[in-house]
Design an enzyme around this catalytic site. Structure first.
Site, PDB file in Angstrom:
ATOM      1  NE  ARG A  51      -3.486   0.476   2.519  1.00  0.00           N
ATOM      2  CZ  ARG A  51      -4.712   0.532   2.001  1.00  0.00           C
ATOM      3  NH1 ARG A  51      -5.305  -0.563   1.584  1.00  0.00           N
ATOM      4  NH2 ARG A  51      -5.338   1.681   1.912  1.00  0.00           N
ATOM      5  CE  LYS A 150      -1.114 -21.426   8.951  1.00  0.00           C
ATOM      6  NZ  LYS A 150       0.084 -21.000   9.224  1.00  0.00           N
ATOM      7  CE  LYS A 184       8.854 -26.901   8.405  1.00  0.00           C
ATOM      8  NZ  LYS A 184       9.809 -25.954   8.954  1.00  0.00           N
ATOM      9  CG  ASP A 237      -0.907 -20.763  13.448  1.00  0.00           C
ATOM     10  OD1 ASP A 237      -0.889 -20.050  12.426  1.00  0.00           O
ATOM     11  OD2 ASP A 237       0.086 -20.940  14.173  1.00  0.00           O
ATOM     12  CG  HIS A 242       1.860 -26.441   9.264  1.00  0.00           C
ATOM     13  ND1 HIS A 242       1.820 -26.042   7.946  1.00  0.00           N
ATOM     14  CD2 HIS A 242       2.082 -25.311   9.974  1.00  0.00           C
ATOM     15  CE1 HIS A 242       2.008 -24.729   7.895  1.00  0.00           C
ATOM     16  NE2 HIS A 242       2.164 -24.259   9.095  1.00  0.00           N
ATOM     17  CE  LYS A 340       2.437 -20.204  17.786  1.00  0.00           C
ATOM     18  NZ  LYS A 340       3.345 -20.282  16.636  1.00  0.00           N
TER      19      LYS A 340
END
Ligand code: BG6
Length: 491
Positions: A51, A150, A184, A237, A242, A340
């Protein structure tokens, strides 16, 4: 040994969201490496779009900083870096306005026959609007393809809507949905191991495999991504994409070849065979957690709600027991966990084989531990096969469990290219094998998102866990209820 590099055909790559996190952290470094490896032909151009009004030189300064941050000094001699930056051109063109688009169009029109890649490194809400603008300005050619990240949709309904929006402009054969885990090196090794060796396939079924574990643990918290993360949570997530892709590559039938549809057809069958999580079974089969303040390898760290600045029920940890209802995997549980702020960064797949049917050894031999195949995706990529062997020396037939251990760094040395390097070049080559097809994404939503409804219906906050631990105690109970334990590396 330096791996062979096959230059790709000339292309124009248009990166929307070029000043954003993904572009800075992943795309620019990946393109730099491919350029330094001389894989980009001299004509290839990188057209960065965002932008903000910036000149080419302003953007090149931004790109330089990103590369200096994410590429080690030894890998970026000044001439190589300066050469790469000179190939980037910047355009200010927003999704909701026509300003800047004619300039982009006229630059692209210089080479109408060239491969054109539109990479939408933007907020998913902008996928549709950007696709429409790309079409409205007449930028779509036969050689154009679009790349999206995603999360695609928040639930099955919105995933369909996003797919429809993109699909109105681009045919499926030219839509590349990235799941960077598929790029990967070690994830591809799963296919090499399963289908390049005769050893495993005869044993790869419920008669010989007791259960499978997939762990993707991170030490990082959500930090400056808290606002995005709070709209997603660990299930959207990590698990829907994954983790399920890792499960698919482990569980799928051998495809007839590695062409895109053969592989994706087999993955789709696995996704369709997932026994759905329902309100009735969610409490038994899933655990969701959220970290509180605690210790990480880097010292004391705040809790999730402190990082976010408000209370939230978003999960930062998920453990679940998946079941694949087909002949090969009947009654073999697949335990998945991701989170996490766990104690270490480790991603691995553990295939736990069954006990031997009968022992010929006497009681002095010790406990016979079932074989395990452990594919470590990161860090310290390796494959370990745990076997029973004789304890050397006197004292009769005493057995121990020891690992045949292949470390990739020791076996091959060199740098492990980032997933984005491979995936970007695959887009240019037109190879969709490592990208998700629409039906796969939607089947993954169907298999896993009912958990969100079940949790919502429970309306309970996620279980707390202290940063630096392996998640809520309930995650240990989840696997122990099924008579197994989470794998711990003993070497
Ligand atoms: C991303 C997630 O897709 O994958 C992040 O959005 C996560 O939350 C990351 O940290 C993990 O990727 P990697 O390659 O570091 O294992």
């Amino acid at each position: 040994m330096v791996p062979p590099v096959t230059p790709v055909d000339p292309f124009d790559l248009v990166v929307f969201g070029a000043t954003g996190d993904l572009s800075q952290r992943k795309l620019l470094p990946a393109l730099y490496y491919r350029c330094a490896a001389r894989q980009l032909p001299a004509e290839a151009r990188i057209l960065a779009v965002a932008r903000r009004k910036l000149s080419d030189s302003d953007f090149r300064t931004v790109a330089r900083k990103a590369i200096e941050k994410h590429v080690p000094p030894d890998d970026r001699p000044e001439p190589a870096l300066a050469h790469f930056l000179s190939r980037i051109h910047y355009f200010a063109a927003p999704a909701n306005d026509d300003a800047g688009w004619p300039e982009l169009k006229s630059v692209l029109a210089e080479h109408p026959e060239r491969i054109r890649v539109f990479y939408l490194a933007t907020d998913p809400e902008l996928f549709g609007p950007f696709c429409e603008k790309i079409a409205a300005h007449g930028l779509v050619t036969e050689q154009s393809r679009v790349v999206v990240e995603k999360p695609i949709g928040r639930n099955l309904k919105s995933a369909r809507e996003v797919n429809d929006e993109i699909g109105r402009i681009f045919p499926e054969s030219r839509i590349y949905r990235i799941d960077h885990y598929l790029g990967k090196e070690t994830v591809q090794n799963l296919m090499a191991m399963r289908f390049g060796n005769i050893l495993f396939e005869p044993l790869w079924n419920s008669a010989h495999i007791d259960h499978v574990q997939v762990t993707v643990a991170e030490t990082l918290g959500v930090e400056e991504r808290a606002e995005y993360y709070d709209t997603a949570g660990a299930l959207r997530d990590m698990v829907q994409n994954h983790m399920l892709q890792l499960l698919c590559l482990t569980a799928m039938e051998p495809p007839t070849s590695l062409d895109a549809d053969s592989v994706r057809d087999e993955k789709l069958k696995v996704l369709k065979s997932l026994v759905p999580i329902t309100a009735e079974n969610a409490a038994d089969r899933t655990v969701r957690g959220q970290y509180r303040a605690g210790a990480s390898p880097d010292g004391r760290v705040p809790g999730y709600s402190d990082e976010l600045g408000r209370e939230s029920h978003t999960e930062t940890f998920v453990a679940l027991r998946a079941q694949i209802a087909n002949w090969r995997w009947a009654h073999v549980p697949f335990f998945l966990r991701t989170g996490k702020r766990l104690p270490e960064r480790v991603s691995e797949i553990v295939v736990a084989f069954r006990h031997i049917p009968h022992s010929v050894f006497d009681g002095n031999a010790g406990h016979i531990v079932p074989n395990r195949l452990v594919v470590r995706l990161q860090p310290n990529e390796s494959v370990k096969l745990w076997l029973m062997i004789k304890d050397p020396g006197q004292g009769g037939m005493r057995l121990q469990s020891r690992a045949l251990n292949m470390s990739f760094a020791e076996a091959f040395g060199g740098r492990n290219p980032d997933a984005y390097e491979r995936l970007l070049m695959d887009v240019v080559r037109g190879n969709q094998t490592l990208f998700m097809r629409r039906d796969e994404v939607e089947a993954a939503c169907r298999g896993i998102y009912p958990a969100l409804e079940a949790w919502g219906a429970e309306d309970e906050p996620p279980k707390p866990y202290t940063a630096g631990t392996w998640g809520p105690a309930a995650a240990i109970a989840l696997i122990e209820r099924a008579g197994r334990t989470w794998h711990e590396d003993e070497e």
